[in-house]
Design a protein around this motif. Structure first.
Motif, PDB file in Angstrom:
ATOM      1  N   ALA A 116       4.918  -0.681   6.042  1.00 23.88           N
ATOM      2  CA  ALA A 116       5.970  -1.683   6.149  1.00 23.88           C
ATOM      3  C   ALA A 116       5.392  -3.070   6.389  1.00 23.88           C
ATOM      4  CB  ALA A 116       6.931  -1.307   7.278  1.00 23.88           C
ATOM      5  N   ALA A 117       4.362  -3.156   7.233  1.00 24.33           N
ATOM      6  CA  ALA A 117       3.740  -4.452   7.503  1.00 24.33           C
ATOM      7  C   ALA A 117       3.108  -5.016   6.244  1.00 24.33           C
ATOM      8  CB  ALA A 117       2.692  -4.308   8.609  1.00 24.33           C
ATOM      9  N   TRP A 118       2.498  -4.145   5.439  1.00 28.98           N
ATOM     10  CA  TRP A 118       1.867  -4.606   4.194  1.00 28.98           C
ATOM     11  C   TRP A 118       2.921  -5.133   3.224  1.00 28.98           C
ATOM     12  CZ3 TRP A 118       2.025  -3.634  -1.009  1.00 28.98           C
ATOM     13  CH2 TRP A 118       0.958  -4.116  -1.766  1.00 28.98           C
ATOM     14  N   VAL A 119       4.026  -4.386   3.072  1.00 32.37           N
ATOM     15  CA  VAL A 119       5.095  -4.830   2.170  1.00 32.37           C
ATOM     16  C   VAL A 119       5.685  -6.146   2.656  1.00 32.37           C
ATOM     17  CG1 VAL A 119       7.399  -4.280   1.295  1.00 32.37           C
ATOM     18  CG2 VAL A 119       5.645  -2.500   1.394  1.00 32.37           C
ATOM     19  N   ARG A 120       5.877  -6.264   3.977  1.00 29.04           N
ATOM     20  CA  ARG A 120       6.475  -7.476   4.525  1.00 29.04           C
ATOM     21  C   ARG A 120       5.566  -8.689   4.315  1.00 29.04           C
ATOM     22  NH1 ARG A 120      10.643  -6.893   7.667  1.00 29.04           N
ATOM     23  NH2 ARG A 120       9.912  -4.891   8.491  1.00 29.04           N
ATOM     24  N   GLU A 121       4.272  -8.489   4.466  1.00 27.12           N
ATOM     25  CA  GLU A 121       3.337  -9.605   4.321  1.00 27.12           C
ATOM     26  C   GLU A 121       3.138 -10.000   2.873  1.00 27.12           C
ATOM     27  OE1 GLU A 121      -1.404 -10.701   5.130  1.00 27.12           O
ATOM     28  OE2 GLU A 121      -0.555  -8.796   5.863  1.00 27.12           O
ATOM     29  N   HIS A 122       2.978  -9.003   2.001  1.00 26.68           N
ATOM     30  CA  HIS A 122       2.611  -9.303   0.611  1.00 26.68           C
ATOM     31  C   HIS A 122       3.820  -9.383  -0.313  1.00 26.68           C
ATOM     32  CE1 HIS A 122      -1.719  -8.863   1.351  1.00 26.68           C
ATOM     33  NE2 HIS A 122      -1.410  -7.841   2.138  1.00 26.68           N
ATOM     34  N   ARG A 123       4.992  -8.911   0.143  1.00 24.84           N
ATOM     35  CA  ARG A 123       6.211  -8.910  -0.676  1.00 24.84           C
ATOM     36  C   ARG A 123       5.979  -8.163  -1.981  1.00 24.84           C
ATOM     37  NH1 ARG A 123       9.256  -9.506   3.116  1.00 24.84           N
ATOM     38  NH2 ARG A 123      11.017 -10.300   1.896  1.00 24.84           N
ATOM     39  N   ARG A 124       5.317  -7.020  -1.858  1.00 24.50           N
ATOM     40  CA  ARG A 124       5.009  -6.182  -3.006  1.00 24.50           C
ATOM     41  C   ARG A 124       5.445  -4.744  -2.701  1.00 24.50           C
ATOM     42  NH1 ARG A 124      -1.103  -6.765  -4.628  1.00 24.50           N
ATOM     43  NH2 ARG A 124      -0.348  -5.416  -6.322  1.00 24.50           N
ATOM     44  N   PRO A 125       5.672  -3.934  -3.734  1.00 23.04           N
ATOM     45  CA  PRO A 125       6.184  -2.583  -3.513  1.00 23.04           C
ATOM     46  C   PRO A 125       5.092  -1.599  -3.104  1.00 23.04           C
ATOM     47  CG  PRO A 125       5.965  -2.996  -5.854  1.00 23.04           C
ATOM     48  CD  PRO A 125       5.638  -4.292  -5.160  1.00 23.04           C
ATOM     49  N   ALA A 126       5.491  -0.600  -2.351  1.00 26.71           N
ATOM     50  CA  ALA A 126       4.578   0.446  -1.907  1.00 26.71           C
ATOM     51  C   ALA A 126       5.350   1.751  -1.802  1.00 26.71           C
ATOM     52  CB  ALA A 126       3.948   0.079  -0.566  1.00 26.71           C
ATOM     53  N   VAL A 127       4.600   2.844  -1.759  1.00 26.74           N
ATOM     54  CA  VAL A 127       5.208   4.155  -1.584  1.00 26.74           C
ATOM     55  C   VAL A 127       4.484   4.877  -0.456  1.00 26.74           C
ATOM     56  CG1 VAL A 127       3.736   5.194  -3.380  1.00 26.74           C
ATOM     57  CG2 VAL A 127       5.869   6.307  -2.712  1.00 26.74           C
ATOM     58  N   LEU A 128       5.262   5.480   0.432  1.00 25.67           N
ATOM     59  CA  LEU A 128       4.749   6.276   1.532  1.00 25.67           C
ATOM     60  C   LEU A 128       5.126   7.726   1.261  1.00 25.67           C
ATOM     61  CD1 LEU A 128       3.527   6.668   4.364  1.00 25.67           C
ATOM     62  CD2 LEU A 128       5.776   6.101   5.323  1.00 25.67           C
ATOM     63  N   HIS A 129       4.103   8.569   1.110  1.00 26.86           N
ATOM     64  CA  HIS A 129       4.300   9.965   0.749  1.00 26.86           C
ATOM     65  C   HIS A 129       4.106  10.821   1.997  1.00 26.86           C
ATOM     66  CE1 HIS A 129       2.837  13.572  -1.893  1.00 26.86           C
ATOM     67  NE2 HIS A 129       4.079  13.736  -1.445  1.00 26.86           N
TER      68      HIS A 129
END
Length: 785
Positions: free
Chosen positions: A299-312
């Motif tokens: 979540a911190a990475w998405v919030r900082e970079h404003r890019r999509p991610a997936v948590l499996h």
């Protein structure tokens, strides 16, 4: 004991046995310390999450108790997925979340976090929480359980849908309700993330969420192969590849291979890991500390970079949906069984036992204390389950359908007038500049395509959050309609998307939820059918699932019906609208003449802005560039573009028809729409030369039908000819006939409709489509009676 109503695995007894057997801790940690070495999760937070997990588990047991005497509806069961509580804790409470149906742990953790942070009760239901004092909040875990159990029993006091559907959601918790469709909410999640970022970029637009919020969308691994999931994952990666901000975190909760509709070993991980543009992280979803750490980092990475991610997250399925085996038994099918070795493996990974072990090993609680807390929560949840049984249910059809299609025509008309006043006043200079100094009303009579193009420019000028997008909106100019819009308003507001219709509509649904006014374009009507689930299952259901509390306003532009010279390609020539007219609350507009096109588009846009309406603006492609009506060169199909000073007086309310009297107008009523309007007007002119007076009624709105207008016009002559360019089976004419019967019409009626066929190549199309000869024959048959 509640353990008696669990599945045969008897989770209640196994939890007690497993926790009782835990050894005493060798050391003790304080609540402020990490729950174990190297962990980010503190002991105090772990205790809160354990309580949320306990609440989720007992909700499963209580739902099955209710189901045992037919008082609970569709309880799915989150047992084994309680680790989603840690995901909720890793996010901010104002991050919008779209959850799948086993996310009760997330819901409880979010509800408790909001309650503990609020100085006053946060219950969003229509009545105060039963059992809670008027001057103080109740136990937040109990109130979270009350929300979910109200949903299970279809209580009218349920805080999200008001008893209309079992959906995890609540507006003040920023949890958007979703349907039970496997992954239908994921395209909307992509659109919502896009909308958050785009709203932040546009001047004059204020969205409902903070600029640095991120979107969370959870899905079961069994659903990642569904078309909607594949579309959403692909679209998220495509946006990232294009350098567009997309603050979105997908959470895939994986029960492992071979379970239910699971996937082959390793497939889900390999598929998610290989997705371009998506940062991949995996963790053990049954390990509370590991899940929290992975979710917080992602979540911190998405919030900082404003890019999509997936948590499996790897999880376990510990309960089948309640009633599943009962349904099998009722049909003579043996109950499904889980192999003993797999059952033992799953039970060993019970996330509730894992969280208890974590707390005991940290010295934060003893086994007896945790079992006592387990019993306490179970008693509280069971008590709430008994309380909600007596709560009122929805009792009338009017109550059920109330949120579906709110119609406030006075406010819609006022909105059109306000826009007109701005365009004629302070916005006049900007309007002239946008049109290159020559506004459309100065260009003489316009075609249908030219009128729609001018109206789109006007709405982009008047509404800061309006967006026009779709496949080939700028690359091909949308049949000339959108060719100049990008140059006038810039790529932030007019842009091309992928060619996938589900992506286009998902983008629109999320953008509307984020506070924008999306106007997506679907190139052909047949293409819209590819993504009809987004309209029916997501767009139209949102007000139903949220009791009108959430809206996804949009106006979908679609080129439809047969071309003037049919190409014989059933994709570009399509005349089926049954799937649209069947969607409750959906507005379907069909502008046939340039004079109606702009007012109808403004009505749709105003209804979207005022009522959150979902509208399909269906444009007859054969009439885009038509100029003449009766004779070549007569230009009678053209119409001047009305200046802003005339928009209010020329307002066309949704659901009102237009009548064209020909001759005396006393002998025959022709009810039609789209291409049928031009053909019927031509036939009526020839009938007038024979001495017969007709009135041609352009329905204009296929949903809702202008019932009062068509019944009145039919009664005026007693003879009705329905000219329907859709198919005979499932076509618009069937609805018109039903409306006449329901309205008490007792005269003669006849229907001309297209054959139940796809549109073939070249001249053969004339054998299955309606034409002027068939209309003439039908008219004469009625007039001879």
């Amino acid at each position: 004991m509640l353990g008696r109503v669990t599945t045969p695995q008897n989770l209640d007894e196994r939890f007690r046995d497993a926790v009782s057997a835990l050894p005493s801790p060798s050391s003790r940690r304080t609540p402020d310390e990490p729950v174990r070495d190297g962990a980010d999760l503190t002991g105090a937070r772990a205790r809160q999450l354990f309580d949320a997990q306990l609440t989720s588990r007992h909700l499963d047991l209580a739902a099955r108790w209710l189901r045992s005497f037919n008082e609970g509806f569709h309880p799915v069961g989150a047992a084994g997925h309680e680790g989603s509580a840690a995901v909720a804790a890793a996010l901010r409470a104002d991050d919008p979340a779209l959850l799948h149906d086993r996310s009760a742990g997330f819901y409880c953790a979010r509800a408790v976090a909001v309650a503990l942070a609020s100085p006053v009760p946060t219950g969003a239901g229509p009545t105060p929480a039963a059992g809670a004092a008027d001057d103080e909040p109740g136990d937040p875990y109990v109130e979270a359980a009350r929300d979910v159990l109200r949903s299970v029993v279809a209580s009218a006091n349920e805080p999200m849908s008001g008893g209309r559907h079992q959906a995890l959601g609540r507006t003040d918790l920023h949890i958007v309700p979703t349907t039970s469709a496997a992954a239908g909410h994921l395209p909307r999640a992509v659109g919502l993330a896009f909308g958050l970022a785009r709203a932040d970029e546009l001047d004059g637009v204020t969205g409902p969420w903070p600029a640095d919020a991120i979107v969370i969308a959870s899905v079961r691994a069994a659903a990642v192969d569904h078309a909607d999931a594949v579309t959403a994952l692909n679209d998220a990666g495509r946006h990232d590849h294009a350098g567009q901000r997309l603050p979105l975190l997908f959470v895939c909760e994986d029960d492992g291979p071979g379970r239910a509709e699971g996937s082959p070993t390793g497939w889900v991980a390999d598929m998610l890991r290989s997705r371009p543009g998506l940062r991949y992280t995996a963790a053990d979803g049954c390990d509370l500390a590991a899940t929290y750490e992975a979710a917080a980092e992602a979540a911190a990475w998405v919030r900082e970079h404003r890019r999509p991610a997936v948590l499996h997250l790897s999880m376990v399925p510990l309960l089948r949906p309640a009633g599943a085996d009962a349904g099998r038994a009722a049909n003579g099918i043996p109950a499904a069984r889980t192999p003993a070795d797999r059952l033992a493996e799953d039970l060993a990974r019970d996330p509730l036992v894992g969280a208890a072990r974590l707390l005991v090993e940290a010295g934060l609680a003893g086994p007896d204390e945790l079992i006592a807390r387990y019993d306490e929560v179970g008693w509280q949840v069971r008590k709430v389950a008994e309380e909600v049984l007596s709560e009122p249910k929805l009792t009338t059809a009017a109550e059920v359908v109330a949120p579906l299609a709110p119609r406030r025509p006075v406010r819609v008309a006022r909105t059109v007038a306000d826009v007109a006043a701005r365009a004629a006043g302070a916005g006049a200079a900007a309007r002239a500049a946008a049109f290159g100094g020559r506004v459309p009303e100065e260009n003489g009579p316009l075609t249908l395509a030219q009128t729609i193009s001018a109206a789109l420019s006007d709405v982009l000028l008047a509404t800061a959050g309006a967006l026009v997008f779709g496949d080939a909106v700028t690359a091909r100019g949308g049949t000339g309609i959108t060719a100049q819009l990008r140059e006038r308003f810039g790529p932030a507001r007019v842009f091309d998307t992928s060619g996938d219709e589900t992506s286009v509509l998902g983008l629109a649904l999320g953008a509307g939820l984020a506070g924008l006014l999306p106007i997506p374009q679907i190139r052909h009507l047949a293409h819209l059918h590819h993504a009809a689930g987004q309209l029916r299952g997501e767009a139209a259901t949102l007000p139903f699932l949220s009791a009108g509390g959430l809206r996804n306003p949009l106006v979908v532009r679609v080129a439809g019906f047969a071309h003037g010279q049919p190409s014989g390609e059933h994709v570009t020539d399509d005349h089926s609208v049954a799937a649209l007219r069947d969607v409750p609350g959906l507005v379907v507009a069909v502008p046939a003449r340039p004079a109606d096109a702009a007012p109808m588009l403004r009505s749709c846009l105003a209804a979207a802005a005022v009522d959150g309406s979902v509208c399909v603006y269906l444009e007859p492609v054969a009439l885009y560039h038509t100029r003449d009506l009766h004779q070549p060169g007569d230009n009678e199909w053209l119409a001047p573009y009305a200046p802003p000073q005339e928009w209010a007086t020329g307002h066309l309310p949704i659901g009102r028809a237009r009548t064209y009297p020909i001759g005396s107008g006393e002998d025959l009523t022709i009810l039609t729409f789209g291409n049928g309007v031009r053909m019927s007007l031509r036939v009526a002119a020839r009938l007038a030369q024979e001495g017969y007076g007709s009135r041609v009624v352009d329905l204009r709105w296929l949903n809702p039908l202008p019932t009062a207008d068509l019944v009145r016009e039919a009664a005026a002559t007693g003879r009705v000819l329905i000219v329907d360019e859709t198919r005979r089976s499932g076509g618009v004419g069937e609805g018109v006939l039903a409306a006449l019967v329901d309205g008490g019409f007792v005269g003669a009626a006849r229907r001309i409709a297209a054959a139940d066929s796809f549109i073939p190549l070249g001249p053969a199309a004339q054998h299955v489509l309606i034409g002027e000869d068939a209309i003439t024959q039908g008219a004469h048959a009625l007039l001879a009676r």
